[in-house]
Motif scaffolding. Structure first.
Motif, short mmCIF file in Angstrom:
data_model
loop_
_atom_site.label_atom_id
_atom_site.label_comp_id
_atom_site.label_asym_id
_atom_site.label_seq_id
_atom_site.Cartn_x
_atom_site.Cartn_y
_atom_site.Cartn_z
N ALA A 55 0.83 -1.21 0.00
CA ALA A 55 0.00 0.00 0.00
C ALA A 55 0.86 1.26 0.00
O ALA A 55 0.55 2.24 -0.69
CB ALA A 55 -0.92 -0.01 1.23
N TRP A 56 1.96 1.22 0.75
CA TRP A 56 2.88 2.35 0.77
C TRP A 56 3.50 2.57 -0.61
O TRP A 56 3.59 3.71 -1.10
CB TRP A 56 3.96 2.07 1.82
N LEU A 58 2.24 1.70 -3.52
CA LEU A 58 1.22 2.17 -4.46
C LEU A 58 0.91 3.66 -4.27
O LEU A 58 0.76 4.41 -5.24
CB LEU A 58 -0.06 1.34 -4.30
N LEU A 59 0.83 4.08 -3.00
CA LEU A 59 0.56 5.50 -2.74
C LEU A 59 1.71 6.36 -3.24
O LEU A 59 1.49 7.45 -3.79
CB LEU A 59 0.34 5.72 -1.24
N GLY A 60 2.94 5.89 -3.05
CA GLY A 60 4.09 6.67 -3.52
C GLY A 60 4.18 6.72 -5.04
O GLY A 60 4.49 7.76 -5.62
N SER A 62 1.67 6.32 -7.20
CA SER A 62 0.53 7.00 -7.82
C SER A 62 0.59 8.51 -7.67
O SER A 62 -0.10 9.24 -8.40
CB SER A 62 -0.78 6.47 -7.21
N ALA A 64 -0.62 10.11 -5.19
CA ALA A 64 -1.83 10.57 -4.52
C ALA A 64 -1.51 11.41 -3.29
O ALA A 64 -2.31 12.24 -2.87
CB ALA A 64 -2.70 9.36 -4.13
N VAL A 65 -0.33 11.20 -2.72
CA VAL A 65 0.08 11.94 -1.53
C VAL A 65 1.37 12.68 -1.87
O VAL A 65 2.27 12.12 -2.52
CB VAL A 65 0.30 11.00 -0.33
N LEU A 70 4.55 11.98 2.59
CA LEU A 70 4.70 10.53 2.59
C LEU A 70 5.77 10.15 1.57
O LEU A 70 5.48 9.92 0.40
CB LEU A 70 3.37 9.84 2.24
N THR A 72 8.52 7.94 -0.48
CA THR A 72 8.50 6.57 -0.98
C THR A 72 9.49 5.71 -0.20
O THR A 72 10.42 6.24 0.43
CB THR A 72 8.85 6.53 -2.47
#
Length: 284
Positions: A55-56, A58-60, A62, A64-65, A70, A72
């Protein structure tokens, strides 16, 4: 006026029980307190780490944050390597570990004998339980101004903060473990001619030892929480101080790197204490 006695119920008048579908045995992962196969345990433990990491990632990836909030995993890894290469990471880690060993080690030396006394003797419990029950509700961080006034601005207030924040919880948890020693064990020991000192040394302490190690293992995590708070106030070295400096310049990658280091040390310590408990208290 006549009273008619109620007719006693007979088995023939009972309603039939509702039919239920036969229930098969639940799977090992869903059964209550059922032992898990080694392969299943390994898979679940691996997933518990890989799912948050994925999840970390994917968020990095994408975007999105904002990376400032946040970073990577790659950025965190690079920041950790930079801290290690500069020598700051090793200096800060040792300073923090040394404070924990001093403060929490002193708390263990004080709390374990007092906890055994509280769990074994009603008089000791009557003396110590009200005071410890009151003091454990006071947040240890609130003592920081007083500790600075009383002990100065060096290492003593940091060690004292860790001590105050863990000693009462550990003492009460040890006392609860000692109270779980079956009374039958004590009666048998006295019947066989054992004296009070022998009952303590050969019955109570061996039976409670695995639980005492578990109490130390749980409160060791609290010591890490407190040392970070202690190092935020007038400290030159330490992982908590490094987090504060990184926060001033919004270096979240360094903050995450330090948090990873703390997590790794905590997990390794937890595993070592579990192994010690299983080896020392094999009878339990």
């Amino acid at each position: 006026m006549t009273v008619t006695a109620a007719k006693p119920s007979t088995r023939a008048s009972w309603r039939p029980l509702p039919r239920r579908r036969p229930v098969g045995p639940p799977r090992a992962a869903l059964a209550i307190r059922a032992p898990l196969p080694a392969a299943t345990r390994a898979v679940l433990a691996t997933l518990s780490v890989l799912v948050p990491l994925a999840a970390w990632l994917l968020l990095g990836a994408s975007g999105a944050v904002d990376p400032r909030f946040l970073p990577t995993p790659q950025e965190v890894w690079s920041a950790g390597l930079d801290l290690a290469a500069s020598g700051q990471l090793w200096t800060d880690t040792w300073a923090t570990v040394e404070r924990i060993l001093s403060g929490f080690g002193l708390a263990v030396l004080v709390s374990v004998p007092l906890g055994i006394a509280m769990g074994s003797f009603t008089a000791a419990n009557a003396v110590l339980e009200p005071l410890s029950g009151l003091l454990r509700y006071l947040p240890a961080a609130a003592f920081t101004p007083l500790l600075l006034i009383w002990l100065g601005i060096g290492e003593p207030p940091k060690v004292a903060l860790i001590f105050l924040g863990t000693v009462f919880f550990n003492m009460l948890m040890v006392a609860d473990v000692v109270r779980l020693v079956p009374r039958d064990f004590l009666d048998v020991a006295y019947t066989l001619g054992a004296r009070r000192r022998e009952v303590l040394a050969k019955v109570i302490v061996p039976h409670a030892l695995p639980g005492v190690i578990d109490a130390v293992r749980v409160n060791f995590a609290a010591a890490w929480n407190l040392v970070v708070v202690a190092e935020l106030v007038n400290s030159e070295t330490g992982l908590g101080k490094r987090i504060l400096l990184a926060q001033r310049f919004t270096q979240t990658d360094k903050i995450f790197a330090i948090l990873v280091v703390i997590a790794v040390i905590g997990v390794l310590t937890d595993v070592l204490l579990r192994l010690a408990r299983n080896r020392i208290g094999r009878w339990a």
